[in-house]
Design an enzyme around this catalytic site. Structure first.
Site, PDB file in Angstrom:
ATOM      1  N   GLU A   1       0.874  -1.181   0.000  1.00  0.00           N
ATOM      2  CA  GLU A   1       0.000   0.000   0.000  1.00  0.00           C
ATOM      3  C   GLU A   1       0.900   1.217   0.000  1.00  0.00           C
ATOM      4  OE1 GLU A   1      -2.662   0.402   3.246  1.00  0.00           O
ATOM      5  OE2 GLU A   1      -3.697  -1.469   2.810  1.00  0.00           O
TER       6      GLU A   1
ATOM      7  N   ASP B   1      -5.610   9.778  10.068  1.00  0.00           N
ATOM      8  CA  ASP B   1      -4.321   9.219  10.469  1.00  0.00           C
ATOM      9  C   ASP B   1      -3.826   9.761  11.794  1.00  0.00           C
ATOM     10  OD1 ASP B   1      -3.371   7.353   8.392  1.00  0.00           O
ATOM     11  OD2 ASP B   1      -3.763   9.073   7.089  1.00  0.00           O
TER      12      ASP B   1
ATOM     13  N   TYR C   1     -10.815  -4.202   3.455  1.00  0.00           N
ATOM     14  CA  TYR C   1      -9.888  -3.769   4.498  1.00  0.00           C
ATOM     15  C   TYR C   1     -10.715  -3.572   5.757  1.00  0.00           C
ATOM     16  CZ  TYR C   1      -6.087  -0.880   6.570  1.00  0.00           C
ATOM     17  OH  TYR C   1      -5.089  -0.361   7.361  1.00  0.00           O
TER      18      TYR C   1
END
Lengths: 404, 257
Positions: free
Chosen positions: B40, B51, B166
């Site tokens: 990735e 994040d 995911y």
């Protein structure tokens, strides 16, 4: 521009889109919560008890309705259109922000949330959020860019007095957009108990809609007051725009009055020809940030650029999606005024009317000064005086070279 | 058989680093040499709101070094030339991906040899923004499922997903706490009942022990922040350290059944 819609008041669509703008561009973790919030907001809209509690708090806690005021000396000084102010700077906490915070905290309580978070730039929304949290006894965390914490220390102290925890954000440029990023990071980690009170008519659907609805009390009151006092509607509405909630609050109830023109005033900072401004509509292009598609200040690779304005409350690289749509539809005109012009507007109002305005509406005053002269003296301009300037006197003193 | 289906035929190690942060080509090679099965590649963005501190810092380092979208695509193109069989996923935020139009991005990514795209802030409700362009170009839109994606919502997330799913094991940002193993097992089982796509699990995975536990129940294990921290700490010397950690993670993942 395509054909005119039947009404400008029926946006957004059921997916939260204002034309191509708006929407729900959030991480999957937040989607279920956003959908819940929408469901709960629909239920609240249909619940007379919710509206009654909202109205009661606005009347007895915020001090609404705010006055509609004819600015006689300013009108004389400028020569031209009559200038009227909607006095939202007289609200509890000194700005329009509290209208929205009352609505959102009632929603948070309805949803059983027990912790409140918010972002703030100049600190006005942070103070308003801390205020309603104190009023309802909920713990409150305010994210504020570390740069803004320095620039706006009186508001930081106010928030702390009200019991809020103020978290300085050092990531990125350490200003409003970074505070919003940090708010979203907190929210995504605490979705189970936390409600995010967004301060402007932006973010993922349904925020732009519900913030607009809560702020529309400004325009509803003003419309009725104008009809009662002047016997007719104004010719031109003017309001400043950062994210755009005070402008939408004033404009929205008038959108379907075809003879009422509207002007939104962005912050041109040091000028639109350079990079140091915060005029997303006039100097940006459409993109996706903070949950919605809207005009953004960005580079050719889609990296967000920092806005600049003398007013920390307008210093944001985006704009509420409904404004993006109102611009494209042609219903509202948008302009921008510089830091310098806003400072002139600030002083003009101090001296002609005995009102110290915030730097945000000082931008609108600068636009009023330009337009009034071009209009006949039987025409009416109605401006939203959305905040008072106590918080800004230090910034203004510095710009004027005065030590206090 | 696609690169994804080969990679996920046995438990796979998925490794994330941010493009343009350090010597990305050397770092990617170290990951592959260490045993990464899927790469990735993070597209840097000024506002990485999903994040944690490690990947935020990597984004800033990359942008500070002047990384452009063209640079990211070049890194991908070069990677594909060196590693023809390793699946390559671009991961990032919507605005840089749609800036020149979704078709432009999908075509450019395809030409660069990219197999899949994860866009953090385009949920299925806004799929039109990017999904159709990716699918038309033959690139897998890889969706995220989370602990808050309940049974009623899961089909919506899976519809239009390709490549792999995911599973974000914690409600939170990258690189923070890890989820309880029991919760991972329940959720992976729940997702696997509803799709034939491989399910990879990420967020908060740092050690070979954690990776081995997850690999026993899922098709893949995603490691990001732990690798990105090495890039940040060791700079030019990162490849050897990356290879060391990746080897340990890969051994743990590949031994699990």
């Amino acid at each position: 521009m395509t054909e005119q819609p039947n009404s400008f008041k029926n946006q957004p669509d059921e997916r939260g889109h204002f034309g191509q703008f708006g929407g729900r561009y959030v991480a999957e973790t937040l989607m279920p919560l956003i959908l819940d919030l929408e469901k709960e907001y629909r239920a609240a809209q249909a619940d007379p008890a919710f509206k009654a509690e909202f109205d009661d708090l606005l009347e007895h806690y915020v001090g609404r309705p705010s006055p509609l005021y004819f600015a006689e000396r300013l009108t004389e000084a400028l020569g031209g259109a009559q200038i009227w102010f909607k006095r939202d700077e007289l609200n509890h906490t000194g700005a329009h922000k509290i209208n929205n915070c009352i609505g959102q905290i009632l929603l948070a309580i309805r949803m059983g949330k027990t912790r409140i978070i918010a972002e703030t730039g100049a600190g006005q929304h942070g103070v308003a959020t801390a205020t309603v949290c104190a009023r309802f006894g909920l713990p409150c965390v305010i994210y504020m860019g570390a740069e803004d914490v320095k620039r706006q220390s009186p508001n930081v102290f106010r928030m702390k007095l009200l019991g809020a925890e103020v978290v300085p954000v050092t990531s990125g440029g350490a200003t409003l957009k970074d505070a919003m990023n940090e708010g979203l990071r907190d929210w995504v980690a605490n979705v189970h108990d936390t409600f995010y009170i967004i301060g402007t008519a932006a973010g993922p659907h349904p925020y732009p809609e519900l913030v607009r609805d809560f702020q529309s009390v400004i325009g509803k009151e003003a419309r009725a007051q104008m009809l009662s006092r002047a016997g007719r509607l104004p010719d031109l509405l003017i309001a400043c725009i950062g994210g755009g909630s005070n402008a939408l609050g004033l404009f929205h109830p008038f959108l379907d009055d075809p003879d009422v023109k509207m002007l939104g005033v962005e912050a041109a900072g040091h000028g639109l020809d350079g990079d140091e401004h915060a005029a997303s509509l006039l100097g940006g292009v459409p993109g996706i940030l903070h949950g919605n598609k809207t005009y953004l200040l960005q580079d050719e690779d889609g990296q967000i650029t920092e806005g600049h304005s003398i007013s920390a409350g307008l210093d944001y690289p985006g704009i509420g999606p409904e404004h993006a749509w109102l611009k494209e539809s042609g219903r509202v005109e948008y302009t921008a005024v510089t830091d310098e012009e806003a400072l002139d507007g600030f002083q003009l109002l101090c001296r002609t009317e005995g009102i110290i305005p915030a730097l945000e509406p000082s931008h609108a005053i600068a636009a009023v000064a330009k337009r009034a002269k071009e209009m006949p003296d039987d025409s009416i301009i109605l401006m939203n005086l959305c905040g008072r300037g106590d918080k800004d006197i230090f910034t203004v003193a510095e710009k004027l070279g005065v030590e206090i | 058989m696609t690169r994804f289906s080969s990679a996920f035929s046995a438990p796979a190690l998925v490794c994330f680093i941010t493009a343009g942060d350090g010597d990305t080509a050397a770092n990617l090679d170290a990951l592959v040499e260490g045993g990464a099965d899927v790469i990735e590649l993070g597209m840097p963005f000024t506002d990485p709101m999903a994040d944690g501190p490690a990947i935020q810092a990597a984004n800033l380092r990359s942008l500070g070094a002047g990384t452009t979208t063209a640079d990211v695509l070049q890194i991908a193109t070069d990677f594909r030339a060196r590693h023809p069989d390793v699946p390559l996923v671009l991961m990032g935020y919507a605005n840089p991906m749609i800036r020149r139009g979704s078709e432009w991005f999908a075509d450019a990514a395809k030409k660069a040899g990219v197999d899949g795209v994860i866009c953090v802030d385009i949920p299925p409700e806004e799929d039109e923004e990017l999904g159709p362009a990716l699918r038309d170009a033959g690139i897998a839109p890889i969706r995220l499922a989370t602990p808050t994606t309940d049974a009623a919502r899961l089909p919506r997330v899976l519809h239009g997903s390709q490549g792999f799913v995911y599973y974000v094991s914690v409600a939170g940002i990258t690189g923070k706490q890890q989820a309880a193993q029991a919760s991972i097992e329940d959720n992976v089982a729940r997702i696997k009942q509803s799709t034939d796509l491989p399910v990879a699990v990420g967020f908060g995975v740092r050690t070979p022990e954690q990776a081995a536990d997850i690999a026993r129940v899922a098709d893949g294990v995603v490691v990001g922040s732990a690798l990105v921290e090495i890039v940040g700490e060791f700079g030019k010397d990162a490849p050897a350290k990356l290879k060391e950690l990746t080897s340990a993670l890969a051994a743990a993942v590949h031994a699990a059944q």
